[in-house]
Design an enzyme around this catalytic site. Structure first.
Site, PDB file in Angstrom:
ATOM      1  N   LYS A 195       0.858  -1.179   0.000  1.00 17.33           N
ATOM      2  CA  LYS A 195       0.000   0.000   0.000  1.00 17.33           C
ATOM      3  C   LYS A 195       0.894   1.229   0.000  1.00 17.33           C
ATOM      4  O   LYS A 195       1.712   1.400   0.902  1.00 17.33           O
ATOM      5  CB  LYS A 195      -0.912  -0.014   1.227  1.00 17.33           C
ATOM      6  CG  LYS A 195      -1.788   1.218   1.316  1.00 17.33           C
ATOM      7  CD  LYS A 195      -2.842   1.096   2.395  1.00 17.33           C
ATOM      8  CE  LYS A 195      -3.646   2.374   2.487  1.00 17.33           C
ATOM      9  NZ  LYS A 195      -4.650   2.316   3.550  1.00 17.33           N
ATOM     10  N   LYS A 247      -2.307  -1.585  -3.703  1.00 15.47           N
ATOM     11  CA  LYS A 247      -3.160  -0.395  -3.668  1.00 15.47           C
ATOM     12  C   LYS A 247      -2.317   0.854  -3.746  1.00 15.47           C
ATOM     13  O   LYS A 247      -1.345   0.932  -2.988  1.00 15.47           O
ATOM     14  CB  LYS A 247      -3.925  -0.436  -2.359  1.00 15.47           C
ATOM     15  CG  LYS A 247      -4.794   0.746  -2.106  1.00 15.47           C
ATOM     16  CD  LYS A 247      -5.479   0.564  -0.800  1.00 15.47           C
ATOM     17  CE  LYS A 247      -6.236   1.831  -0.489  1.00 15.47           C
ATOM     18  NZ  LYS A 247      -6.743   1.799   0.838  1.00 15.47           N
TER      19      LYS A 247
HETATM   20  C1  PBG Z   1      -7.065   3.488   5.386  1.00  9.65           C
HETATM   21  C2  PBG Z   1      -7.571   3.394   4.010  1.00  9.65           C
HETATM   22  C3  PBG Z   1      -7.450   4.357   3.008  1.00  9.65           C
HETATM   23  C4  PBG Z   1      -8.087   3.836   1.893  1.00  9.65           C
HETATM   24  C5  PBG Z   1      -8.592   2.599   2.236  1.00  9.65           C
HETATM   25  N1  PBG Z   1      -8.247   2.328   3.550  1.00  9.65           N
HETATM   26  C6  PBG Z   1      -6.903   5.707   3.043  1.00  9.65           C
HETATM   27  C7  PBG Z   1      -5.509   5.951   3.386  1.00  9.65           C
HETATM   28  O1  PBG Z   1      -4.690   5.049   3.564  1.00  9.65           O
HETATM   29  O2  PBG Z   1      -5.200   7.134   3.514  1.00  9.65           O
HETATM   30  C8  PBG Z   1      -8.188   4.516   0.582  1.00  9.65           C
HETATM   31  C9  PBG Z   1      -9.169   3.950  -0.381  1.00  9.65           C
HETATM   32  C10 PBG Z   1      -9.450   4.829  -1.521  1.00  9.65           C
HETATM   33  O3  PBG Z   1      -8.811   5.874  -1.711  1.00  9.65           O
HETATM   34  O4  PBG Z   1     -10.367   4.475  -2.277  1.00  9.65           O
HETATM   35  N2  PBG Z   1      -7.864   2.741   6.281  1.00  9.65           N
END
Ligand code: PBG
Length: 327
Positions: A195, A247
């Site tokens: 991520k 992601k």
């Molecule tokens: C954090 C989380 C995020 C997203 C999913 N889970 C945001 C981040 O890490 O700042 C982002 C998902 C998206 O942008 O569609 N729990």
């Protein structure tokens, strides 16, 4: 006529021929629908930066789950937006949190697998994915102890899969150990293994009304790193991840492909809020063909090697595929 030994265009001549030799197809069951449920809402509320996506009330949430199931979507993935936040994200471990309640509503209204987000950012007043130490840094190991408690709460609420999105070191092992100690060995873990600290999460932060100031670069990955993703994935699989996720998806298709080539657990990828918003905005401005762009983007993620795709378009695309569109 020129004597060409190969003519690839022969197989592109008609729609039926192209369909026959197409290597990658989308199917409704591959798609996971993320849903936002906000505590105290009586009517669904639109999210400004994500046209077409809502913060749900209990009623509109149930309807969205039912529609997803009827369209043949593979699973729903739930994010809760609590009424109150504090520095420790205490509500995350409450059996009556908005997230725990939403898991129950989804369970009661459908047979779809329920994935629950296991992270603190929606619950903390500072918006970080973990608790802070006395200097204001995200405290990895203290956060693991909270994740362990949250894992048990979400599993007991009925989640089939927990989505570990916080990027703490050791989070998969911590959740697995806590679940197993409670006899919850059947709850699966989807690790957001690779991520990245991405600008493409911007609209999501509107969606969950995140209070974050600053950024998540001390725990999410640097966008320049490809080999590091392999390390994160390896660690998560070793810790017991049942599914690994990359992601964002579209900006990291190389990482999706690398991951798919190296692991033997299912690989998921998340087409995130900013990736959604870009296509919606360009389409709304008349700059691209919306439906074709969506299908092409999702196909690229499958082609790169992800089996499962989390996308805000899941229900719409599933319905389109069912009606013979997108072929
Ligand atoms: C954090 C989380 C995020 C997203 C999913 N889970 C945001 C981040 O890490 O700042 C982002 C998902 C998206 O942008 O569609 N729990």
């Amino acid at each position: 006529m020129t004597a060409l030994s190969e003519r690839p265009r022969r197989l592109r001549r008609t729609p039926a021929l192209r369909r026959l030799v197409r290597e990658t197809r989308l199917a409704p069951a591959d798609l996971v629908l993320p849903l936002f449920v906000k505590e105290g809402l009586e009517q669904p509320a639109p999210i400004r930066s994500m046209p077409g996506v809502m913060q749900h009330s209990p009623t509109s949430f149930r309807e969205a789950v039912t529609q997803a199931e009827q369209a043949g979507v593979g699973a729903v993935m739930l994010f809760g937006i609590p009424g109150e936040r504090d520095a420790h994200g205490d509500a995350a471990c409450s059996e009556t949190s908005i997230l725990a309640q939403a898991i129950g509503w989804a369970r009661a209204s459908s047979d779809l697998p329920v994935i629950a987000d296991l992270c603190l950012d929606e619950f903390t007043s500072h918006g970080h994915c973990g608790v802070l130490d006395d200097r204001g840094a995200v405290d990895n190991d203290a956060t693991l102890r909270v994740y362990a408690r949250m894992a048990v709460v979400l599993a007991n609420a009925g989640a089939d899969i927990l989505g570990l999105s916080g990027m703490m070191d050791g989070q998969v092992a911590a959740a697995r150990a806590a679940l197993d100690a409670q006899g919850l060995q059947d709850t699966a873990l989807l690790a957001y293994s690779a991520k990245y600290a991405s600008a493409f999460y911007g609209p999501f932060r509107d969606a969950v009304e995140s209070a974050l100031e600053g950024d998540r670069r001390t725990y999410q990955q640097d966008p320049g790193n490809r080999r590091e993703a392999a390390r994160e994935v390896r660690l998560d699989v070793a810790e017991g991840a049942d599914v690994v996720m990359v992601k964002p998806a579209l900006a990291y298709l190389d990482v999706v492909a690398d991951t798919a080539a190296t692991v033997d657990v299912p690989v998921a990828a998340y087409v995130v809020s900013g990736e959604y918003a870009m296509i919606e905005a360009a389409a709304a401005a008349g700059m691209i063909d919306r439906e074709r762009a969506i299908l092409e983007a999702l196909t690229s993620v499958r082609r790169a090697g992800a089996q499962v795709i989390a996308t805000y378009w899941a229900t719409e695309v599933a319905a389109l595929l069912n009606s013979g569109g997108g072929r």
